[in-house]
Design a protein around this motif. Structure first.
Motif, mmCIF file in Angstrom:
data_model
loop_
_atom_site.group_PDB
_atom_site.id
_atom_site.type_symbol
_atom_site.label_atom_id
_atom_site.label_comp_id
_atom_site.label_asym_id
_atom_site.label_seq_id
_atom_site.Cartn_x
_atom_site.Cartn_y
_atom_site.Cartn_z
ATOM 1 N N VAL A 6 0.858 -1.182 0.000
ATOM 2 C CA VAL A 6 0.000 0.000 0.000
ATOM 3 C C VAL A 6 0.895 1.233 0.000
ATOM 4 N N LEU A 7 0.713 2.087 -0.979
ATOM 5 C CA LEU A 7 1.484 3.322 -1.100
ATOM 6 C C LEU A 7 0.557 4.497 -0.842
ATOM 7 N N PHE A 8 0.978 5.407 0.032
ATOM 8 C CA PHE A 8 0.100 6.550 0.301
ATOM 9 C C PHE A 8 0.836 7.708 0.953
ATOM 10 N N TYR A 19 -1.479 10.406 13.024
ATOM 11 C CA TYR A 19 -1.516 9.205 12.187
ATOM 12 C C TYR A 19 -0.594 8.123 12.744
ATOM 13 N N GLN A 20 0.628 8.491 13.076
ATOM 14 C CA GLN A 20 1.593 7.499 13.543
ATOM 15 C C GLN A 20 1.151 6.848 14.856
ATOM 16 N N GLN A 21 0.558 7.612 15.747
ATOM 17 C CA GLN A 21 0.045 7.047 16.984
ATOM 18 C C GLN A 21 -1.084 6.065 16.680
ATOM 19 N N TRP A 22 -2.009 6.449 15.807
ATOM 20 C CA TRP A 22 -3.101 5.560 15.423
ATOM 21 C C TRP A 22 -2.556 4.292 14.767
ATOM 22 N N ALA A 23 -1.567 4.447 13.895
ATOM 23 C CA ALA A 23 -0.991 3.295 13.199
ATOM 24 C C ALA A 23 -0.381 2.313 14.193
ATOM 25 N N ARG A 24 0.358 2.824 15.173
ATOM 26 C CA ARG A 24 1.010 1.951 16.172
ATOM 27 C C ARG A 24 0.000 1.300 17.120
ATOM 28 N N GLU A 25 -0.992 2.081 17.536
ATOM 29 C CA GLU A 25 -1.911 1.597 18.569
ATOM 30 C C GLU A 25 -3.122 0.841 18.018
ATOM 31 N N THR A 26 -3.506 1.120 16.773
ATOM 32 C CA THR A 26 -4.724 0.531 16.221
ATOM 33 C C THR A 26 -4.462 -0.319 14.986
ATOM 34 N N ASP A 27 -3.894 0.287 13.955
ATOM 35 C CA ASP A 27 -3.762 -0.396 12.667
ATOM 36 C C ASP A 27 -2.841 -1.611 12.739
ATOM 37 N N LEU A 28 -1.633 -1.421 13.222
ATOM 38 C CA LEU A 28 -0.675 -2.534 13.264
ATOM 39 C C LEU A 28 -1.174 -3.719 14.092
ATOM 40 N N GLU A 78 -16.723 -6.191 11.479
ATOM 41 C CA GLU A 78 -17.087 -4.847 11.946
ATOM 42 C C GLU A 78 -15.854 -4.085 12.426
ATOM 43 N N THR A 79 -14.980 -4.770 13.153
ATOM 44 C CA THR A 79 -13.767 -4.129 13.673
ATOM 45 C C THR A 79 -12.894 -3.623 12.540
ATOM 46 N N MET A 80 -12.664 -4.476 11.521
ATOM 47 C CA MET A 80 -11.805 -4.064 10.412
ATOM 48 C C MET A 80 -12.461 -3.000 9.553
ATOM 49 N N GLN A 81 -13.765 -2.998 9.454
ATOM 50 C CA GLN A 81 -14.444 -1.939 8.710
ATOM 51 C C GLN A 81 -14.234 -0.590 9.400
ATOM 52 N N LYS A 82 -14.242 -0.606 10.731
ATOM 53 C CA LYS A 82 -13.984 0.612 11.494
ATOM 54 C C LYS A 82 -12.537 1.085 11.266
ATOM 55 N N VAL A 83 -11.588 0.138 11.337
ATOM 56 C CA VAL A 83 -10.175 0.471 11.129
ATOM 57 C C VAL A 83 -9.967 0.994 9.705
ATOM 58 N N ALA A 84 -10.593 0.364 8.725
ATOM 59 C CA ALA A 84 -10.462 0.800 7.329
ATOM 60 C C ALA A 84 -11.013 2.208 7.151
ATOM 61 N N GLU A 86 -11.134 4.537 9.446
ATOM 62 C CA GLU A 86 -10.177 5.440 10.085
ATOM 63 C C GLU A 86 -8.965 5.648 9.177
ATOM 64 N N PHE A 87 -8.473 4.554 8.579
ATOM 65 C CA PHE A 87 -7.342 4.660 7.650
ATOM 66 C C PHE A 87 -7.679 5.621 6.510
ATOM 67 N N GLN A 88 -8.880 5.499 5.954
ATOM 68 C CA GLN A 88 -9.286 6.362 4.849
ATOM 69 C C GLN A 88 -9.352 7.836 5.267
ATOM 70 N N SER A 89 -9.570 8.084 6.556
ATOM 71 C CA SER A 89 -9.589 9.478 7.007
ATOM 72 C C SER A 89 -8.186 10.081 7.059
ATOM 73 N N PHE A 90 -7.169 9.223 7.128
ATOM 74 C CA PHE A 90 -5.771 9.681 7.155
ATOM 75 C C PHE A 90 -5.131 9.688 5.763
ATOM 76 N N ALA A 91 -5.372 8.639 4.982
ATOM 77 C CA ALA A 91 -4.636 8.390 3.739
ATOM 78 C C ALA A 91 -5.290 9.075 2.541
ATOM 79 N N ASP A 92 -4.461 9.690 1.728
ATOM 80 C CA ASP A 92 -4.906 10.401 0.536
ATOM 81 C C ASP A 92 -4.726 9.502 -0.691
ATOM 82 N N ASN A 93 -5.825 8.943 -1.188
ATOM 83 C CA ASN A 93 -5.795 8.099 -2.388
ATOM 84 C C ASN A 93 -4.783 6.956 -2.313
ATOM 85 N N PRO A 94 -4.884 6.088 -1.318
ATOM 86 C CA PRO A 94 -3.913 4.994 -1.211
ATOM 87 C C PRO A 94 -4.020 4.025 -2.386
ATOM 88 N N LEU A 95 -2.881 3.494 -2.799
ATOM 89 C CA LEU A 95 -2.819 2.473 -3.843
ATOM 90 C C LEU A 95 -2.585 1.125 -3.174
#
Length: 102
Positions: A6-8, A19-28, A78-84, A86-95
């Motif tokens: 994923v490139l973004f 973003y980095q805090q969310w990535a460490r605490e939620t996404d990863l 449901e959990t991953m839909q929530k995480v996705a 949130e990711f979309q709120s941070f990432a600008d047009n991810p590939l």
């Protein structure tokens, strides 16, 4: 095995620290803990080799998927839909690039 790359960049106005805090605490931990995911890492671009140019993307995610059918089920939760979302709120047009080894 499929590897998803994923490139973004972050959307304008997004605070990089937030973003980095969310990535460490939620996404990863959430995406990395899915049964279909063998490994998940997020990399931050540091530069281009032997160039002063700015890299085209600030962040790269690498997900090693052991079962794409299971991955489809996992990301539908449901959990991953929530995480996705949130990711979309941070990432600008991810590939999202699906790859396989040669």
């Amino acid at each position: 095995m499929t590897t998803i790359v994923v490139l973004f960049n972050l959307k304008p106005g997004v605070n990089e620290t937030d973003y980095q805090q969310w990535a460490r605490e939620t996404d990863l931990p959430t995406a990395g803990g899915l049964p279909s995911v063998d490994s998940f890492e997020i990399l931050q671009s540091q530069g281009l080799l032997m160039s002063e140019d700015k890299p085209p993307y600030d962040y790269i995610e690498i997900l090693k998927i052991n079962d794409m059918d299971q991955f489809g089920k996992d990301v539908s939760s449901e959990t991953m839909q929530k995480v996705a979302g949130e990711f979309q709120s941070f990432a600008d047009n991810p590939l999202f690039i699906m790859t396989s080894k040669l």
